[in-house]
Design a protein around this motif. Structure first.
Motif, PDB file in Angstrom:
ATOM      1  N   PHE A   7       0.831  -1.201   0.000  1.00  0.00           N
ATOM      2  CA  PHE A   7       0.000   0.000   0.000  1.00  0.00           C
ATOM      3  C   PHE A   7       0.868   1.256   0.000  1.00  0.00           C
ATOM      4  N   HIS A   8       0.674   2.126  -0.990  1.00  0.00           N
ATOM      5  CA  HIS A   8       1.392   3.399  -1.039  1.00  0.00           C
ATOM      6  C   HIS A   8       0.407   4.517  -0.790  1.00  0.00           C
ATOM      7  N   LYS A   9       0.559   5.134   0.355  1.00  0.00           N
ATOM      8  CA  LYS A   9      -0.434   6.094   0.770  1.00  0.00           C
ATOM      9  C   LYS A   9      -0.431   7.330  -0.125  1.00  0.00           C
ATOM     10  N   ILE A  10       0.757   7.730  -0.549  1.00  0.00           N
ATOM     11  CA  ILE A  10       0.931   9.002  -1.217  1.00  0.00           C
ATOM     12  C   ILE A  10       0.023   9.146  -2.439  1.00  0.00           C
ATOM     13  N   ASP A  11      -0.104   8.087  -3.247  1.00  0.00           N
ATOM     14  CA  ASP A  11      -1.013   8.173  -4.391  1.00  0.00           C
ATOM     15  C   ASP A  11      -2.129   7.141  -4.277  1.00  0.00           C
ATOM     16  N   ARG A  12      -2.292   6.600  -3.068  1.00  0.00           N
ATOM     17  CA  ARG A  12      -3.331   5.615  -2.792  1.00  0.00           C
ATOM     18  C   ARG A  12      -3.359   4.498  -3.827  1.00  0.00           C
ATOM     19  N   THR A  13      -2.189   3.868  -3.976  1.00  0.00           N
ATOM     20  CA  THR A  13      -2.114   2.749  -4.909  1.00  0.00           C
ATOM     21  C   THR A  13      -1.658   1.500  -4.179  1.00  0.00           C
ATOM     22  N   LEU A  14      -1.919   0.381  -4.808  1.00  0.00           N
ATOM     23  CA  LEU A  14      -1.350  -0.893  -4.400  1.00  0.00           C
ATOM     24  C   LEU A  14      -0.325  -1.248  -5.462  1.00  0.00           C
ATOM     25  N   ARG A  15       0.905  -1.485  -5.011  1.00  0.00           N
ATOM     26  CA  ARG A  15       1.945  -1.768  -5.995  1.00  0.00           C
ATOM     27  C   ARG A  15       2.648  -3.066  -5.681  1.00  0.00           C
ATOM     28  N   CYS A  16       2.893  -3.830  -6.718  1.00  0.00           N
ATOM     29  CA  CYS A  16       3.687  -5.039  -6.546  1.00  0.00           C
ATOM     30  C   CYS A  16       5.156  -4.660  -6.702  1.00  0.00           C
ATOM     31  N   HIS A  17       5.964  -4.954  -5.684  1.00  0.00           N
ATOM     32  CA  HIS A  17       7.376  -4.590  -5.743  1.00  0.00           C
ATOM     33  C   HIS A  17       8.173  -5.557  -6.594  1.00  0.00           C
ATOM     34  N   HIS A  18       7.509  -6.583  -7.085  1.00  0.00           N
ATOM     35  CA  HIS A  18       8.222  -7.531  -7.956  1.00  0.00           C
ATOM     36  C   HIS A  18       7.960  -7.263  -9.421  1.00  0.00           C
ATOM     37  N   CYS A  19       6.667  -7.207  -9.804  1.00  0.00           N
ATOM     38  CA  CYS A  19       6.379  -7.034 -11.239  1.00  0.00           C
ATOM     39  C   CYS A  19       5.967  -5.602 -11.560  1.00  0.00           C
ATOM     40  N   GLY A  53       1.211  -4.526   9.340  1.00  0.00           N
ATOM     41  CA  GLY A  53       2.620  -4.163   9.276  1.00  0.00           C
ATOM     42  C   GLY A  53       2.678  -2.684   8.951  1.00  0.00           C
ATOM     43  N   ARG A  54       3.742  -2.061   9.330  1.00  0.00           N
ATOM     44  CA  ARG A  54       3.833  -0.645   9.041  1.00  0.00           C
ATOM     45  C   ARG A  54       5.079  -0.328   8.262  1.00  0.00           C
ATOM     46  N   GLY A  55       4.978   0.513   7.299  1.00  0.00           N
ATOM     47  CA  GLY A  55       6.128   0.932   6.517  1.00  0.00           C
ATOM     48  C   GLY A  55       6.694   2.214   7.080  1.00  0.00           C
ATOM     49  N   THR A  56       7.732   2.700   6.435  1.00  0.00           N
ATOM     50  CA  THR A  56       8.373   3.917   6.915  1.00  0.00           C
ATOM     51  C   THR A  56       7.414   5.101   6.889  1.00  0.00           C
ATOM     52  N   GLU A  57       6.569   5.126   5.848  1.00  0.00           N
ATOM     53  CA  GLU A  57       5.614   6.226   5.739  1.00  0.00           C
ATOM     54  C   GLU A  57       4.721   6.296   6.968  1.00  0.00           C
ATOM     55  N   GLN A  58       4.176   5.116   7.340  1.00  0.00           N
ATOM     56  CA  GLN A  58       3.255   5.107   8.471  1.00  0.00           C
ATOM     57  C   GLN A  58       3.957   5.361   9.781  1.00  0.00           C
ATOM     58  N   LEU A  59       5.177   4.877   9.870  1.00  0.00           N
ATOM     59  CA  LEU A  59       5.922   5.127  11.094  1.00  0.00           C
ATOM     60  C   LEU A  59       6.120   6.630  11.268  1.00  0.00           C
ATOM     61  N   GLN A  60       6.415   7.297  10.173  1.00  0.00           N
ATOM     62  CA  GLN A  60       6.615   8.738  10.215  1.00  0.00           C
ATOM     63  C   GLN A  60       5.358   9.435  10.737  1.00  0.00           C
ATOM     64  N   GLU A  61       4.199   9.015  10.227  1.00  0.00           N
ATOM     65  CA  GLU A  61       2.934   9.621  10.659  1.00  0.00           C
ATOM     66  C   GLU A  61       2.652   9.372  12.126  1.00  0.00           C
ATOM     67  N   HIS A  62       2.819   8.093  12.499  1.00  0.00           N
ATOM     68  CA  HIS A  62       2.565   7.684  13.862  1.00  0.00           C
ATOM     69  C   HIS A  62       3.436   8.487  14.823  1.00  0.00           C
ATOM     70  N   LEU A  63       4.683   8.669  14.430  1.00  0.00           N
ATOM     71  CA  LEU A  63       5.620   9.418  15.248  1.00  0.00           C
ATOM     72  C   LEU A  63       5.182  10.861  15.411  1.00  0.00           C
ATOM     73  N   ALA A  64       4.733  11.435  14.310  1.00  0.00           N
ATOM     74  CA  ALA A  64       4.296  12.827  14.351  1.00  0.00           C
ATOM     75  C   ALA A  64       3.221  12.985  15.419  1.00  0.00           C
ATOM     76  N   GLU A  65       2.303  11.991  15.502  1.00  0.00           N
ATOM     77  CA  GLU A  65       1.271  12.043  16.539  1.00  0.00           C
ATOM     78  C   GLU A  65       1.894  11.928  17.921  1.00  0.00           C
ATOM     79  N   LEU A  66       2.796  10.945  18.073  1.00  0.00           N
ATOM     80  CA  LEU A  66       3.384  10.707  19.390  1.00  0.00           C
ATOM     81  C   LEU A  66       4.208  11.901  19.876  1.00  0.00           C
ATOM     82  N   LEU A  67       4.771  12.655  18.951  1.00  0.00           N
ATOM     83  CA  LEU A  67       5.680  13.740  19.346  1.00  0.00           C
ATOM     84  C   LEU A  67       5.044  15.131  19.268  1.00  0.00           C
ATOM     85  N   THR A  68       3.726  15.187  19.115  1.00  0.00           N
ATOM     86  CA  THR A  68       3.101  16.513  18.928  1.00  0.00           C
ATOM     87  C   THR A  68       3.397  17.475  20.064  1.00  0.00           C
TER      88      THR A  68
END
Ligand code: ADP
Ligand code: ZN
Ligand code: ZN
Length: 707
Positions: free
Chosen positions: A406-418, A440-455
């Motif tokens: 899942f890529h949040k930025i353009d709301r797409t589902l992408r296969c990292h293989h094909c 599972g969380r990717g770097t994007e989501q971790l960044q968001e989650h952190l922003a909340e935790l560190l407000t």
């Protein structure tokens, strides 16, 4: 008069035309000359390999003349030819393919006129005015000792130096002495990744001047690459800095080869001729008499084993030089100046905790002091897969045996293989449930989650914390990574979230906290090298903290783990590579894994898994039948090979193509090489049989990094 030349040409892979082809020429071109020759309907670049035998009368008329050659371009050296021949033989590829891959691509398009102009333009070997150059540092005792050994012994050397112990300074001074003592000598410095070359380039250029050094890697424009290559080939460049492809560069006076971060997997080419630039550097050193220095804080277990002294029961093939202390480490002698490692027991945290409260507190403390934190995620195991909590649907790729991410930025589902990209569905495609989310969380989501935790957290000037993310997605554009790194260096970032990309090489001065958020997956991987990689990654990441002596005392590395007592983390806590390596090597010896055995992987791809596997199995059968008869010259070698069964790859299907592999293992490299060479012919024969018609391709990976 007509001369007959054997010319290495780029024949299509697996065409069974591995040997140089014969051409006619009016000029007596010496071996190593670069020529243009007709091949089928095309005109291609080729390298004169040697003088060919006089062709038999009946087919002399069919031999085609060469189409041209580059006047004034010195021929490639005999050593270079030997290096290429070895690479092709050892990695089981065609000679011409390897030779041509080692030449700059632009050569193929250049007319002889254009080449003549380029050669005229290439700068004469001149050095920059000494006054503008940066002087050498006064060496630490550890550096001085290492340098002295490199000068006096023949090597190869394993420079086992903690991050920040000043390995680069040793490389530079070894190079400086070489250039000073030998007027023509050249040095080659290899780094694992393109994005590390600008830094190294800057350091070398400041010390040696712009004209002395050139870079050679795939990130250059074709014109730049040709220019660098010509400078190296003509001897005008004394120092070549490059990535793995540079190990095959033409350097006629090569006297020193440095392989920095020698353990890095990027040194292994992953397609075509799957060579290891580190291993070729060692071979090239032996061939040309160049000294070879491998450098690492966490050497590959192969190099560590090879450098274990005979007195300690090792082979003692490399000379180990240790620099255990960081430059400027001020503590007691047993303190290398490395950050304190703390393990957080995640089994004691509430289920689903992403960042444990004590870690959060430690980060907040850094932000308040104006220091930086680096949060490390290993990519693997972290891909955010979409799933439906009601029916269990997951965002599988229809063409691959992998999940789309899942890529949040353009709301797409992408296969990292094909590469398949689709818009995120509004509802679960199976049951229509509207509430689908990610696991599972990717770097994007971790960044968001952190922003909340560190407000609530404030920087010294009262402003909120600034969080940034560096990973493959955030750095896709040209110059993006450089820009982001510059921000970090300038102190415009408080928390940096990223993948292994940020752990490598960067000299972050203000980082005093590094945390690995979820490193455990590698402990239980099916890949026997996964622990080695994890340990190297964490040690390297730890090395990012407290590089500034002023802050090194309060620097920390935190590891969130469900297995705090695991020996890997115990060794990490003590910064004890030695303990880690000793234990791992014992396990490898028991299991008969490298460096105590040698591996090769045979890969096959077909429309179905059965097609791919059957092909490999047929090879094993044929080899057993044909090569094991008592009188067969390979019978003894065959007895030393263990054939594993054909199995699907971890990611078994990519873009509707099924992939299988078969592992060959042997205690003897020589036996394995002999059998692999024989397999080439068997594979060609099998491929021609009607029952293997559905096979798409096959490949051999010698000394594979992942199995
Ligand atoms: P490594 O390559 O082992 O990680 P570096 O060569 O990058 O280490 O050195 C770490 C830092 O220490 C660099 O900023 C470098 O300029 C500095 N440094 C290296 N050697 C010396 C020295 N002899 N005296 C002072 N500073 C040094
Ligand atoms: Zn559903
Ligand atoms: Zn796919």
């Amino acid at each position: 008069m007509t001369y007959w030349l054997a010319v290495a040409v780029p024949t299509p892979a697996h065409s069974n035309l591995g040997e140089p082809l014969t051409y006619a020429s009016d000029a007596a071109l010496p071996p190593g000359s670069i020529v243009r020759v007709p091949l089928g309907q095309r005109e291609v670049l080729g390298v004169v390999w040697n003088a060919a035998d006089h062709p038999a009368d009946d087919w002399r008329a069919k031999v085609r003349p060469i189409a041209g050659h580059f006047d004034g371009l010195p021929p490639l050296s005999g050593h270079w030819q030997q290096l290429i021949a070895f690479t092709a033989r050892y990695y089981q590829r065609a000679l011409g393919e390897v030779a041509l891959a080692a030449l700059p691509p632009q050569l193929r398009t250049l007319s002889t006129m254009q080449m003549a102009r380029r050669l005229k333009r290439s700068p004469a070997s001149k050095t920059d005015a000494a006054a503008t150059l940066q002087p050498a540092q006064v060496l630490s005792p550890g550096q001085a000792l290492a340098l002295e050994q490199i000068e006096q012994q023949s090597g190869p050397f394993l420079l086992f130096g903690t991050t920040g112990s000043g390995k680069t300074e040793v490389y530079m001074q070894a190079t400086a002495r070489l250039l000073a003592h030998q007027p023509d000598a050249q040095a080659l410095v290899l780094v694992p990744e393109i994005n590390l070359t600008p830094q190294l380039e800057a350091r070398f250029a400041a010390r040696f001047g712009q004209t002395t050094c050139v870079s050679l890697h795939s990130g250059l424009t074709p014109a730049q690459r040709l220019k660098s290559w010509l400078a190296a080939h003509t001897g005008a460049a004394r120092i070549v800095l490059g990535t793995r492809v540079a190990v095959l560069a033409s350097m006629p006076n090569l006297k020193l080869i440095v392989v920095d971060e020698e353990h890095d997997p990027s040194y292994k080419q992953q397609e075509g001729a799957r060579y290891s630039a580190r291993d070729l550097a060692l071979y090239r050193g032996k061939l040309t008499g160049a000294k070879v220095v491998l450098g690492s804080a966490t050497p590959s277990l192969e190099s560590w084993h090879a450098s274990t002294p005979a007195a300690d029961g090792g082979p003692g093939r490399y000379q180990r030089l240790a620099m255990p202390r960081r430059i400027g480490a001020s503590g007691p002698a047993d303190d290398a100046g490395l950050p304190r490692v703390r393990r957080i027991d995640m089994t004691r945290q509430p289920k689903g905790t992403l960042i444990a409260p004590p870690l959060l507190a430690a980060m907040a403390e850094r932000v308040a002091r104006g220091e930086q934190t680096l949060l490390l995620l290993n990519r693997r195991g972290w891909a955010p897969v979409l799933h439906c909590a009601d029916c269990g649907w997951k965002s599988e790729c229809p063409h691959c045996s992998a999940f789309r991410v899942f890529h949040k930025i353009d709301r797409t589902l992408r296969c990292h293989h094909c590469g398949l990209t689709q818009r995120v569905p509004r509802a679960c495609p199976e049951c229509g449930n509207l509430d689908i989310g990610t696991i599972g969380r990717g770097t994007e989501q971790l960044q968001e989650h952190l922003a909340e935790l560190l407000t609530e957290v404030r920087r010294p000037d009262g402003s909120p914390a600034r969080i940034t993310r560096i990973d493959a997605d955030s750095t896709r554009g040209k110059g993006q990574l450089e820009a982001q790194l510059a921000q970090v260096h300038a102190g415009d970032v408080d928390v940096l979230v990223g993948t292994q990309m940020i752990a490598k090489g960067h000299d972050f001065r203000r980082v005093t906290l590094v945390a690995a958020v979820q490193p455990d997956a590698a402990l239980f991987s099916s890949d026997f090298r996964a622990p080695e990689r994890l340990f190297a990654l964490l040690m390297q990441a730890a090395g990012r903290a407290g590089r500034d002596a002023a802050t090194s005392t309060r620097s920390e590395m935190w590891v969130q783990t469900h297995h705090p007592q695991h020996p890997l983390y115990e060794a990490l806590k003590k910064h004890d590579y030695f303990a880690f390596a000793t234990r791992q090597l014992q396990e490898r010896a028991q299991a008969g894994l490298p460096p105590f055995s040698h591996l090769a992987l045979l890969r096959a791809e077909g429309r179905s898994q059965a097609v791919a596997q059957n092909f490999l199995t047929a090879l094993a059968h044929t080899a057993q039948q044909q090569l094991t008869a008592p009188e067969h010259p390979l019978a003894a070698a065959m007895r030393q090979i263990h054939w594993y069964p054909a199995v699907p790859l971890a990611v078994q299907r990519v873009a509707n193509i099924e992939r299988a592999q078969m592992l060959l293992e042997s205690p003897s490299r020589v036996a394995l090489q002999a059998v692999l060479a024989a397999c080439q012919n068997l594979l060609h024969d099998l491929r021609a049989q009607p029952e293997h018609r559905a096979l798409l391709r096959w490949a051999i990976d010698v000394d594979p990094l992942a199995v």
